[in-house]
Scaffold this motif. Structure first.
Motif, PDB file in Angstrom:
ATOM      1  N   ALA A  68     -16.976 -38.025 -56.890  1.00 52.04           N
ATOM      2  CA  ALA A  68     -16.790 -36.647 -57.356  1.00 52.04           C
ATOM      3  C   ALA A  68     -15.993 -35.839 -56.330  1.00 52.04           C
ATOM      4  O   ALA A  68     -15.148 -35.017 -56.700  1.00 52.04           O
ATOM      5  N   CYS A  69     -16.258 -36.079 -55.051  1.00 49.83           N
ATOM      6  CA  CYS A  69     -15.496 -35.404 -53.999  1.00 49.83           C
ATOM      7  C   CYS A  69     -14.018 -35.763 -54.102  1.00 49.83           C
ATOM      8  O   CYS A  69     -13.139 -34.889 -54.033  1.00 49.83           O
TER       9      CYS A  69
ATOM     10  N   ASN B 220     -12.165 -34.132 -56.873  1.00 48.09           N
ATOM     11  CA  ASN B 220     -11.981 -32.695 -56.686  1.00 48.09           C
ATOM     12  C   ASN B 220     -11.205 -32.339 -55.417  1.00 48.09           C
ATOM     13  O   ASN B 220     -11.231 -31.193 -54.965  1.00 48.09           O
TER      14      ASN B 220
ATOM     15  N   ALA C 137     -16.098 -24.177 -52.260  1.00 49.70           N
ATOM     16  CA  ALA C 137     -15.805 -25.165 -53.301  1.00 49.70           C
ATOM     17  C   ALA C 137     -16.710 -26.379 -53.164  1.00 49.70           C
ATOM     18  O   ALA C 137     -17.206 -26.924 -54.169  1.00 49.70           O
ATOM     19  N   PHE C 138     -16.953 -26.810 -51.923  1.00 49.17           N
ATOM     20  CA  PHE C 138     -17.813 -27.969 -51.700  1.00 49.17           C
ATOM     21  C   PHE C 138     -19.255 -27.666 -52.109  1.00 49.17           C
ATOM     22  O   PHE C 138     -19.916 -28.491 -52.746  1.00 49.17           O
TER      23      PHE C 138
ATOM     24  N   GLN D  93     -20.233 -25.550 -54.332  1.00 51.96           N
ATOM     25  CA  GLN D  93     -20.307 -25.509 -55.796  1.00 51.96           C
ATOM     26  C   GLN D  93     -20.347 -26.916 -56.375  1.00 51.96           C
ATOM     27  O   GLN D  93     -21.094 -27.181 -57.330  1.00 51.96           O
ATOM     28  N   LEU D  94     -19.573 -27.827 -55.795  1.00 50.75           N
ATOM     29  CA  LEU D  94     -19.607 -29.219 -56.253  1.00 50.75           C
ATOM     30  C   LEU D  94     -20.992 -29.815 -56.042  1.00 50.75           C
ATOM     31  O   LEU D  94     -21.518 -30.528 -56.922  1.00 50.75           O
TER      32      LEU D  94
ATOM     33  N   ASP E 274     -23.300 -28.431 -58.750  1.00 51.05           N
ATOM     34  CA  ASP E 274     -23.024 -29.037 -60.059  1.00 51.05           C
ATOM     35  C   ASP E 274     -23.523 -30.467 -60.114  1.00 51.05           C
ATOM     36  O   ASP E 274     -24.111 -30.901 -61.114  1.00 51.05           O
ATOM     37  N   PHE E 275     -23.316 -31.217 -59.033  1.00 49.63           N
ATOM     38  CA  PHE E 275     -23.752 -32.613 -58.984  1.00 49.63           C
ATOM     39  C   PHE E 275     -25.275 -32.689 -59.012  1.00 49.63           C
ATOM     40  O   PHE E 275     -25.857 -33.527 -59.707  1.00 49.63           O
TER      41      PHE E 275
END
Length: 356
Positions: free
Chosen positions: A310-311, A314, A343-344, A346-347, A350-351
């Motif tokens: 995912a990283c 993105n 941004a990290f 938020q990822l 979400d994950f």
């Protein structure tokens, strides 16, 4: 896709430094020559060197008692160059073993004299800083790593000792104000907070030199480099120029106090998020967590590979932990914008929601 650079080193540089460096490769100071091809003994490069030294002394608030050197070999060379110059045969130096780099420094120092391991954090896998120790009065110096890039720990205050302090500051140099004049010797590879890979900064208080009896090879003797003004042999001209540009940027942005303020904001957001998401787990004692390198793991190890995917998808690079410890690592050096941490985070949220 916007890229977010969390590499531990070589690592992110300010965008304006990259632009200025690229321009200098084609045309340095409108000379019609590249920075890559000017002579290191020309007045053009002397101006670069002099300004870089001046900025370092200004940022660190150092006077004439300290000398500034730009050397080859990276911080790893200093593991042996420090004891070669400061530790005589039969004498003892004290070392803190708080991770992989401290351990390597200890190994090299043993080639030149006796080593007293004053403190170690091996008992808990280097997940904390052992601060409760004493240093024998006959130690020639105390060596420690201010920030442990691999393990994610950082000293947030100076060790208390009466002997000269020697510090490997490779991964947190110029990230905060410190009483730099208290140090006998500081060294740091440039490739994390002060420029490009290829040059090593050494800051020396002159009174620690000239006290060993051994013969020192000319190229390894700090006194020779001081006398030659970092021009004993051809220096890494381009890497020093990038360091100059980075130092200018640090000063323009508000100096070391501003760098520390931003570091605390970035790290605060990330660590606070780690504390609230059940999918992630910090591995370092809270009081010793690094502002530069956040190390953590997935609560469910099977989710690590999907999270790293995912990283990648993105545009977030450099998140995989060091091969010796595994897990995950986010490096947040001076040039990293807050938006990348946002941004990290938020990822991560979400994950975590997706896999809860």
């Amino acid at each position: 896709m916007k890229m977010h650079n969390f590499n531990s080193g070589p690592s992110i540089l300010p965008q304006e430094v990259l632009i200025q460096s690229a321009e200098a490769i084609h045309n340095f100071n409108n000379l019609g020559l590249s920075i890559l091809e000017i002579g290191h003994r020309t007045s053009w490069f002397k101006d670069v060197l002099d300004e870089a030294i001046s900025l370092i002394k200004e940022l660190m608030q150092l006077g004439s008692d300290h000398e500034i050197l730009f050397l080859h070999g990276g911080a790893t060379t200093q593991f042996m160059q420090v004891p070669m110059n400061l530790l005589d045969n039969g004498e003892t130096a004290s070392y803190c073993d708080n991770g992989i780099w401290g351990s390597k420094a200890i190994k090299e120092a043993k080639l030149f004299g006796n080593v007293h391991v004053a403190a170690s954090s091996k008992d808990k896998g280097h997940t904390y800083i052992n601060k409760g120790f004493t240093v024998p009065a006959d130690s020639k110096y105390l060596h420690y790593t201010t920030n442990n890039t691999v393990e994610g720990t950082q000293w947030h205050s100076l060790p208390e000792t009466e002997v000269p302090l020697v510090a490997d500051m490779s991964s947190d140099i110029f990230s905060r104000p410190l009483p730099y004049s208290n140090f006998g010797l500081i060294y740091a590879g440039a490739q994390k907070n002060m420029g490009a890979a290829g040059v090593n900064l050494v800051v020396i208080r002159k009174d620690v030199l000239g006290k060993v009896q051994r013969a020192i090879p000319a190229i390894m003797d700090y006194r020779n480099h001081i006398e030659a003004g970092s021009l004993l042999n051809t220096p890494p001209v381009f890497a020093i120029y990038v360091s100059l540009l980075t130092l200018r940027w640090i000063k323009k942005e508000g100096g070391l106090a501003e760098m520390e303020k931003r570091a605390k904001q970035r790290a605060g957001l990330l660590y606070n998020t780690l504390e609230t998401l059940p999918a992630f787990k910090p591995t370092v004692a809270k009081e010793d967590r690094s502002l530069m390198n956040a190390v953590f793991v997935m609560t469910n190890p099977e989710l690590e590979a999907p999270f790293l995917d995912a990283c990648k998808q993105n545009g977030m690079i450099g998140v995989k932990g060091h091969r010796s410890v595994g897990g995950l690592r986010v490096s947040m050096y001076n040039a990293l914008p807050m938006e990348s941490v946002e941004a990290f985070v938020q990822l991560m949220k979400d994950f975590s929601d997706k896999h809860s």
